[in-house]
Design a protein around this motif. Structure first.
Motif, PDB file in Angstrom:
ATOM      1  N   TRP A 170       0.830  -1.199   0.000  1.00 39.56           N
ATOM      2  CA  TRP A 170       0.000   0.000   0.000  1.00 39.56           C
ATOM      3  C   TRP A 170       0.873   1.261   0.000  1.00 39.56           C
ATOM      4  N   ALA A 171       1.900   1.282   0.838  1.00 41.73           N
ATOM      5  CA  ALA A 171       2.778   2.446   0.933  1.00 41.73           C
ATOM      6  C   ALA A 171       3.498   2.727  -0.389  1.00 41.73           C
ATOM      7  N   ALA A 172       3.793   1.689  -1.158  1.00 37.55           N
ATOM      8  CA  ALA A 172       4.473   1.867  -2.446  1.00 37.55           C
ATOM      9  C   ALA A 172       3.634   2.672  -3.431  1.00 37.55           C
ATOM     10  N   GLY A 173       2.336   2.687  -3.263  1.00 35.33           N
ATOM     11  CA  GLY A 173       1.462   3.468  -4.145  1.00 35.33           C
ATOM     12  C   GLY A 173       1.722   4.961  -4.061  1.00 35.33           C
ATOM     13  N   ALA A 174       2.240   5.422  -2.932  1.00 37.77           N
ATOM     14  CA  ALA A 174       2.518   6.850  -2.765  1.00 37.77           C
ATOM     15  C   ALA A 174       3.558   7.341  -3.759  1.00 37.77           C
ATOM     16  N   ASP A 175       4.459   6.468  -4.191  1.00 35.43           N
ATOM     17  CA  ASP A 175       5.538   6.864  -5.088  1.00 35.43           C
ATOM     18  C   ASP A 175       5.212   6.713  -6.566  1.00 35.43           C
ATOM     19  N   THR A 176       3.962   6.443  -6.893  1.00 34.90           N
ATOM     20  CA  THR A 176       3.587   6.337  -8.306  1.00 34.90           C
ATOM     21  C   THR A 176       3.326   7.719  -8.887  1.00 34.90           C
ATOM     22  N   ALA A 177       3.552   7.841 -10.171  1.00 42.82           N
ATOM     23  CA  ALA A 177       3.343   9.127 -10.852  1.00 42.82           C
ATOM     24  C   ALA A 177       1.887   9.571 -10.755  1.00 42.82           C
ATOM     25  N   ILE A 178       0.951   8.641 -10.897  1.00 39.71           N
ATOM     26  CA  ILE A 178      -0.463   9.023 -10.848  1.00 39.71           C
ATOM     27  C   ILE A 178      -0.845   9.504  -9.459  1.00 39.71           C
ATOM     28  N   ASN A 179      -0.294   8.903  -8.422  1.00 44.75           N
ATOM     29  CA  ASN A 179      -0.604   9.344  -7.068  1.00 44.75           C
ATOM     30  C   ASN A 179      -0.056  10.745  -6.814  1.00 44.75           C
ATOM     31  N   ARG A 180       1.170  11.002  -7.259  1.00 46.33           N
ATOM     32  CA  ARG A 180       1.762  12.343  -7.103  1.00 46.33           C
ATOM     33  C   ARG A 180       0.933  13.384  -7.857  1.00 46.33           C
ATOM     34  N   LYS A 181       0.462  13.018  -9.034  1.00 44.69           N
ATOM     35  CA  LYS A 181      -0.385  13.930  -9.821  1.00 44.69           C
ATOM     36  C   LYS A 181      -1.691  14.216  -9.064  1.00 44.69           C
ATOM     37  N   TRP A 182      -2.265  13.176  -8.441  1.00 45.81           N
ATOM     38  CA  TRP A 182      -3.504  13.346  -7.669  1.00 45.81           C
ATOM     39  C   TRP A 182      -3.270  14.265  -6.467  1.00 45.81           C
ATOM     40  N   TRP A 183      -2.162  14.053  -5.763  1.00 41.60           N
ATOM     41  CA  TRP A 183      -1.846  14.913  -4.621  1.00 41.60           C
ATOM     42  C   TRP A 183      -1.753  16.372  -5.061  1.00 41.60           C
ATOM     43  N   ASP A 184      -1.072  16.624  -6.181  1.00 41.54           N
ATOM     44  CA  ASP A 184      -0.950  17.998  -6.680  1.00 41.54           C
ATOM     45  C   ASP A 184      -2.327  18.576  -7.009  1.00 41.54           C
ATOM     46  N   PHE A 185      -3.179  17.771  -7.605  1.00 38.53           N
ATOM     47  CA  PHE A 185      -4.535  18.179  -7.983  1.00 38.53           C
ATOM     48  C   PHE A 185      -5.380  18.509  -6.757  1.00 38.53           C
ATOM     49  N   MET A 186      -5.189  17.787  -5.669  1.00 35.97           N
ATOM     50  CA  MET A 186      -6.008  17.965  -4.471  1.00 35.97           C
ATOM     51  C   MET A 186      -5.449  18.992  -3.480  1.00 35.97           C
ATOM     52  N   ALA A 187      -4.242  19.454  -3.677  1.00 38.74           N
ATOM     53  CA  ALA A 187      -3.581  20.337  -2.707  1.00 38.74           C
ATOM     54  C   ALA A 187      -4.335  21.642  -2.466  1.00 38.74           C
ATOM     55  N   SER A 188      -5.105  22.093  -3.401  1.00 37.75           N
ATOM     56  CA  SER A 188      -5.821  23.369  -3.236  1.00 37.75           C
ATOM     57  C   SER A 188      -7.069  23.253  -2.365  1.00 37.75           C
ATOM     58  N   VAL A 189      -7.490  22.041  -2.022  1.00 41.65           N
ATOM     59  CA  VAL A 189      -8.733  21.883  -1.265  1.00 41.65           C
ATOM     60  C   VAL A 189      -8.548  21.330   0.145  1.00 41.65           C
ATOM     61  N   MET A 190      -7.307  20.930   0.491  1.00 43.49           N
ATOM     62  CA  MET A 190      -7.111  20.290   1.794  1.00 43.49           C
ATOM     63  C   MET A 190      -5.719  20.554   2.344  1.00 43.49           C
ATOM     64  N   GLU A 191      -5.553  20.307   3.636  1.00 45.77           N
ATOM     65  CA  GLU A 191      -4.248  20.483   4.261  1.00 45.77           C
ATOM     66  C   GLU A 191      -3.275  19.446   3.705  1.00 45.77           C
ATOM     67  N   THR A 192      -2.076  19.931   3.323  1.00 41.41           N
ATOM     68  CA  THR A 192      -1.077  19.049   2.738  1.00 41.41           C
ATOM     69  C   THR A 192       0.291  19.296   3.367  1.00 41.41           C
ATOM     70  N   ASN A 193       1.152  18.316   3.167  1.00 39.67           N
ATOM     71  CA  ASN A 193       2.558  18.411   3.534  1.00 39.67           C
ATOM     72  C   ASN A 193       3.312  19.135   2.418  1.00 39.67           C
ATOM     73  N   PRO A 194       4.587  19.488   2.628  1.00 40.26           N
ATOM     74  CA  PRO A 194       5.346  20.187   1.589  1.00 40.26           C
ATOM     75  C   PRO A 194       5.395  19.473   0.235  1.00 40.26           C
ATOM     76  N   ASP A 195       5.286  18.130   0.218  1.00 38.04           N
ATOM     77  CA  ASP A 195       5.285  17.387  -1.054  1.00 38.04           C
ATOM     78  C   ASP A 195       3.885  17.238  -1.643  1.00 38.04           C
ATOM     79  N   ASN A 196       2.907  17.959  -1.079  1.00 35.87           N
ATOM     80  CA  ASN A 196       1.490  17.930  -1.489  1.00 35.87           C
ATOM     81  C   ASN A 196       0.755  16.672  -1.070  1.00 35.87           C
ATOM     82  N   SER A 197       1.395  15.766  -0.349  1.00 38.66           N
ATOM     83  CA  SER A 197       0.653  14.633   0.202  1.00 38.66           C
ATOM     84  C   SER A 197      -0.300  15.169   1.267  1.00 38.66           C
ATOM     85  N   PRO A 198      -1.481  14.585   1.396  1.00 39.20           N
ATOM     86  CA  PRO A 198      -2.409  15.084   2.412  1.00 39.20           C
ATOM     87  C   PRO A 198      -1.859  14.852   3.817  1.00 39.20           C
TER      88      PRO A 198
END
Length: 104
Positions: free
Chosen positions: A64-92
């Motif tokens: 499960w943790a390996a999914g965080a390092d996928t390109a699609i997951n990083r793209k999703w984090w960037d997409f969601m960063a404007s609506v929720m609290e995130t870490n510096p890498d845009n992870s929620p």
């Protein structure tokens, strides 16, 4: 199967947009969740606090943790960063919740 519960927080006034984006979840993101062992993923919103409660069943913590390092997951984090609290890498910003009761 491992049951995970966690919380996240929305920015004020962003609940409708958060729900809209998840209702239009990209097929590649759905595939990534399943490929990394995620099932029965559900997110609830507490409108009084703007906290989100996530529930997911996973096969394995490392898989499960390996999914965080996928390109699609990083793209999703960037997409969601404007609506929720995130870490510096845009992870929620997430807080794991301790399971104190489960009934089959």
């Amino acid at each position: 199967m491992i049951i995970k519960g966690f919380k996240m927080k929305l920015y004020e006034g962003m609940a409708e947009e958060y729900e809209k984006r998840h209702n239009e979840l990209w097929p590649e993101m759905k595939d990534m969740i399943h490929e990394h062992g995620g099932r029965n993923y559900t997110i609830f919103w507490d409108k009084e606090t703007n906290f989100l409660f996530g529930y997911i069943e996973i096969e394995d913590e490392e898989k499960w943790a390996a999914g965080a390092d996928t390109a699609i997951n990083r793209k999703w984090w960037d997409f969601m960063a404007s609506v929720m609290e995130t870490n510096p890498d845009n992870s929620p910003v997430t807080v794991d919740l301790k399971n104190v009761f489960h009934l089959d």
